[in-house]
Every structure is written in C-alpha cells, then in structure tokens.
Design a protein around this motif. Structure first.
Motif, PDB file in Angstrom:
ATOM      1  N   ILE A 213       0.853  -1.191   0.000  1.00 31.25           N
ATOM      2  CA  ILE A 213       0.000   0.000   0.000  1.00 31.25           C
ATOM      3  C   ILE A 213       0.887   1.239   0.000  1.00 31.25           C
ATOM      4  CG2 ILE A 213      -1.819   1.240   1.220  1.00 31.25           C
ATOM      5  CD1 ILE A 213      -2.564  -1.421   2.553  1.00 31.25           C
ATOM      6  N   GLU A 214       0.720   2.087  -1.017  1.00 32.09           N
ATOM      7  CA  GLU A 214       1.552   3.276  -1.163  1.00 32.09           C
ATOM      8  C   GLU A 214       0.653   4.522  -1.091  1.00 32.09           C
ATOM      9  OE1 GLU A 214       4.795   1.052  -4.116  1.00 32.09           O
ATOM     10  OE2 GLU A 214       3.505   2.643  -4.906  1.00 32.09           O
ATOM     11  N   GLY A 215       1.017   5.445  -0.177  1.00 35.05           N
ATOM     12  CA  GLY A 215       0.249   6.675  -0.022  1.00 35.05           C
ATOM     13  C   GLY A 215       0.910   7.858  -0.729  1.00 35.05           C
ATOM     14  N   PHE A 216       0.051   8.751  -1.304  1.00 33.32           N
ATOM     15  CA  PHE A 216       0.563   9.929  -2.029  1.00 33.32           C
ATOM     16  C   PHE A 216      -0.305  11.152  -1.655  1.00 33.32           C
ATOM     17  CE2 PHE A 216       1.334   6.145  -4.530  1.00 33.32           C
ATOM     18  CZ  PHE A 216       2.654   6.264  -4.919  1.00 33.32           C
ATOM     19  N   THR A 217       0.297  12.342  -1.756  1.00 29.77           N
ATOM     20  CA  THR A 217      -0.438  13.607  -1.505  1.00 29.77           C
ATOM     21  C   THR A 217      -0.148  14.564  -2.646  1.00 29.77           C
ATOM     22  OG1 THR A 217       1.382  14.676  -0.320  1.00 29.77           O
ATOM     23  CG2 THR A 217      -0.110  13.283   0.991  1.00 29.77           C
ATOM     24  N   ASP A 218      -0.841  15.750  -2.578  1.00 30.56           N
ATOM     25  CA  ASP A 218      -0.483  16.805  -3.536  1.00 30.56           C
ATOM     26  C   ASP A 218       0.679  17.596  -2.956  1.00 30.56           C
ATOM     27  OD1 ASP A 218      -1.528  18.463  -1.566  1.00 30.56           O
ATOM     28  OD2 ASP A 218      -3.495  18.634  -2.544  1.00 30.56           O
ATOM     29  N   SER A 219       1.006  18.701  -3.561  1.00 21.61           N
ATOM     30  CA  SER A 219       2.182  19.460  -3.122  1.00 21.61           C
ATOM     31  C   SER A 219       1.844  20.585  -2.147  1.00 21.61           C
ATOM     32  CB  SER A 219       2.898  20.053  -4.342  1.00 21.61           C
ATOM     33  OG  SER A 219       2.029  20.930  -5.053  1.00 21.61           O
ATOM     34  N   VAL A 220       0.573  20.664  -1.734  1.00 25.73           N
ATOM     35  CA  VAL A 220       0.192  21.700  -0.781  1.00 25.73           C
ATOM     36  C   VAL A 220       0.718  21.323   0.599  1.00 25.73           C
ATOM     37  CG1 VAL A 220      -1.729  22.908   0.310  1.00 25.73           C
ATOM     38  CG2 VAL A 220      -1.869  22.286  -2.122  1.00 25.73           C
ATOM     39  N   GLY A 221       1.403  22.259   1.266  1.00 27.78           N
ATOM     40  CA  GLY A 221       1.999  21.978   2.563  1.00 27.78           C
ATOM     41  C   GLY A 221       3.444  21.559   2.414  1.00 27.78           C
ATOM     42  N   SER A 222       4.081  21.299   3.540  1.00 24.26           N
ATOM     43  CA  SER A 222       5.492  20.924   3.500  1.00 24.26           C
ATOM     44  C   SER A 222       5.655  19.484   3.043  1.00 24.26           C
ATOM     45  CB  SER A 222       6.135  21.093   4.882  1.00 24.26           C
ATOM     46  OG  SER A 222       5.618  20.120   5.788  1.00 24.26           O
ATOM     47  N   ALA A 223       6.785  19.222   2.453  1.00 27.36           N
ATOM     48  CA  ALA A 223       7.066  17.878   1.966  1.00 27.36           C
ATOM     49  C   ALA A 223       7.103  16.867   3.115  1.00 27.36           C
ATOM     50  CB  ALA A 223       8.386  17.863   1.208  1.00 27.36           C
ATOM     51  N   GLU A 224       7.665  17.299   4.248  1.00 23.42           N
ATOM     52  CA  GLU A 224       7.767  16.409   5.404  1.00 23.42           C
ATOM     53  C   GLU A 224       6.378  16.040   5.921  1.00 23.42           C
ATOM     54  OE1 GLU A 224       9.828  16.248   9.867  1.00 23.42           O
ATOM     55  OE2 GLU A 224      10.180  17.964   8.536  1.00 23.42           O
ATOM     56  N   GLU A 258       4.389  13.830  -1.613  1.00 17.05           N
ATOM     57  CA  GLU A 258       4.087  14.486  -2.895  1.00 17.05           C
ATOM     58  C   GLU A 258       4.924  13.954  -4.055  1.00 17.05           C
ATOM     59  OE1 GLU A 258       6.528  18.574  -2.660  1.00 17.05           O
ATOM     60  OE2 GLU A 258       5.141  18.254  -0.978  1.00 17.05           O
ATOM     61  N   GLU A 259       5.734  12.890  -3.807  1.00 14.39           N
ATOM     62  CA  GLU A 259       6.519  12.286  -4.886  1.00 14.39           C
ATOM     63  C   GLU A 259       5.612  11.556  -5.873  1.00 14.39           C
ATOM     64  OE1 GLU A 259      10.454  10.443  -3.805  1.00 14.39           O
ATOM     65  OE2 GLU A 259       9.518  10.438  -1.808  1.00 14.39           O
ATOM     66  N   TYR A 260       6.097  11.357  -7.061  1.00 13.54           N
ATOM     67  CA  TYR A 260       5.456  10.593  -8.130  1.00 13.54           C
ATOM     68  C   TYR A 260       4.046  11.093  -8.430  1.00 13.54           C
ATOM     69  CZ  TYR A 260       9.246   7.464  -6.727  1.00 13.54           C
ATOM     70  OH  TYR A 260      10.461   6.956  -6.393  1.00 13.54           O
ATOM     71  N   PRO A 261       3.865  12.380  -8.730  1.00  9.59           N
ATOM     72  CA  PRO A 261       2.524  12.878  -9.072  1.00  9.59           C
ATOM     73  C   PRO A 261       2.056  12.285 -10.398  1.00  9.59           C
ATOM     74  CG  PRO A 261       4.176  14.544  -9.530  1.00  9.59           C
ATOM     75  CD  PRO A 261       4.899  13.432  -8.824  1.00  9.59           C
ATOM     76  N   VAL A 262       0.743  12.115 -10.547  1.00  7.48           N
ATOM     77  CA  VAL A 262       0.184  11.598 -11.792  1.00  7.48           C
ATOM     78  C   VAL A 262      -0.488  12.707 -12.598  1.00  7.48           C
ATOM     79  CG1 VAL A 262      -0.137   9.268 -10.899  1.00  7.48           C
ATOM     80  CG2 VAL A 262      -1.949  10.961 -10.590  1.00  7.48           C
ATOM     81  N   ALA A 263      -0.548  13.912 -11.999  1.00  6.49           N
ATOM     82  CA  ALA A 263      -1.151  15.055 -12.692  1.00  6.49           C
ATOM     83  C   ALA A 263      -0.492  16.332 -12.166  1.00  6.49           C
ATOM     84  CB  ALA A 263      -2.666  15.062 -12.469  1.00  6.49           C
TER      85      ALA A 263
END
Length: 293
Positions: A213-224, A258-263
C-alpha cells in the motif's frame, strides 16, 4: 645205413612237418592289438559315441575287416592295412567328437548371448516405455498445471477487474482516491468499508498474494508533513485489512508524500488525482516490484 637209422630220420622229418603244420601264424598282431585297444577306449567314451557316431562306425568296420582277415589267416599286410585304417578312424572319431562338442559349446554360448541380448533389449524397451510413460505423465501434469494457472489467471483478472484494478509494469494496481479519508486526515470514512471488504476477500481467495500500500499527496503543505500524512493513510488501510483478518506480514506500507505525481499540482483537479492510495498486488510468489519512477 641200417633200417633203424632210416626210421629215426623219417620220424624226425615227419615230426618237424607236423610241428610246422600245427603251429599256424603268430597268436597276435601288434598293430591289430593297438587298433582294438584304441577302438575299445573310444567306444567307452560317451562323448565320442554321442558326438561322432559315423566316424566311430567307420573305425569299427575297418577293425572288423582287419580281424576277419586275421582270423582267416589272410595276407598280413592287409591285416595291418585295415588295422592302421581302424586306428586312424578311431583317432578321427575322437577328434571329431571334441570338435563337435566344442561347436555345441559355441552354439550354446551364442544362444545364451542372444538370450542375454534379447533380455537386455526387452529390459531397455521396458525402461524406454516407462520413461515414455513418465514423460507423458509429466507432460500431462504440466498441462494440468498450465490449465490451472490459466484458469487462475483468468479468475484473477476477472476479480481484479471487478475491483477496477489496472495493469502496470509492476503488476495489477488498485488506485483509491482521497475520498476515502477526511480532509487532511488519515481516518478512513465509512465508505471505505466496501473497498476494505473486497480487498480482504481477494487476499483470502489468493493466499499466495501480498499487497504493498503506497500513499501519495499533492504538493500543498510541506514535503515532510505530506510524507507523514501519506504514510499514516497507508498504515490506516493496513490496519483495516488486519482487522478484517488479513495477516500483517502480507501487507507492506510506504508513504511517498508528494513524490510521483500523476497530474499537475497547478489546479484542484490535478491535485485531487495526486491525493491517492495505490495498492499493488504481488505476483504468485508474493513479490512486489519496487517503484522506479
């Protein structure tokens, strides 16, 4: 000469004549005796009797002829001639017997050799037949295994299709949008129960499979912060599966943030696509390929 002297002389002459007339020929002939002894020895030899009957018969006939001439007081040269022939015929019979016995032994050995070869060929044929049977059995086993694998792959594809999974270079991937979570939270919404139930049922049906299971976010906010949030969301889904009865060692989690964005992250529609959880289904050996991009 007086009458007495004349009578004595006459008596002496008559006696001499009588002695010569009654003596006859010698009592035996050495050559004939030797021939008789040789024949008697050969006649008692069962191998000669069995293996050279014709030659022994010829020796017997020559010996009888020599004996007949001897009894009839015939020519001594003829006696010795036929005795010699009898002796030679006896030797021929003995040698013929040896030769025929040796030939029989050779024929028996050849027959035994052929029998051994026949048995060896028969054994080879049996072994070859068994190898062929084993090969056919192996092929049949492989065919059945291939058929099972094909059926399993077909069923797996159908099952994953029902779950709306897609094929990727890493295998089948099930993508869940962030609508399963509250905003800026790792708590699963009640709507996630259906997804968790379907995924748990799938893992029970295919016990040799694992998931990552891999989780992803957008780039809003800090990377940490985003990395931590994505990890917590992946862990939340893992815990839900464990509560549904799936062993924890079959579920691995990674938060990529926020790594590996798809859009694009330049608009809300793109950011919504980047806020996601991906579930990668392992191969039949339980292996999940690592992400390279």
């Amino acid at each position: 000469m007086n009458i007495f002297t004349k009578n004595s002389l006459l008596i002496g002459i008559i006696t001499s004549i009588l002695v010569v007339g009654c003596g006859g020929p010698p009592q035996n002939n050495p050559l004939l005796t030797n021939a008789e002894q040789a024949y008697q020895k050969a006649e008692k030899d069962s191998m000669v009797v069995l293996k050279a009957p014709v030659a022994l018969k010829e020796a017997e006939e020559a010996l009888e002829q020599s004996q007949q001439i001897w009894k009839e007081k015939g020519d001594e040269d003829l006696v010795e001639h036929y005795a010699y022939i009898a002796q030679q015929k006896t030797k021929i019979a003995q040698e013929t017997a040896k030769l025929n016995a040796a030939q029989d032994a050779v024929e028996r050995a050849e027959a035994e050799r052929k029998q051994v070869l026949l048995e060896a060929r028969r054994a080879d044929a049996i072994a070859a037949e068994r190898r062929a049977e084993n090969a056919m059995s192996q092929l049949e086993q492989e065919r059945k295994e291939a058929e099972r694998a094909r059926k399993e792959a077909s069923e797996l594809a159908d099952r994953l299709s029902e779950m709306e999974a897609r094929q990727s270079e890493r295998g089948m991937v099930l993508t869940l949008s962030d609508v399963l979570f509250d905003f800026d939270s790792s708590n699963l919404k009640s709507g996630a129960n259906r997804v968790v139930s379907e995924l748990a049922n799938f893992l029970r049906e295919y016990p040799d499979r694992t998931v990552q299971i891999e989780g992803f976010t957008d780039s809003v906010g800090s990377a940490e912060y985003n990395k931590d949030l994505s990890q917590r969301r992946a862990d939340a889904l893992q815990q839900a599966l464990i509560q549904a009865g799936i062993a924890g060692n079959r579920i691995k989690t990674i938060g990529y943030g926020e790594e590996y964005p798809v859009a694009t992250n330049m608009n809300e529609a793109g950011r919504q696509q980047n806020r996601r959880v991906e579930i990668i289904i392992s191969d039949k050996n339980g292996v999940v390929s690592q992400r390279t991009e």
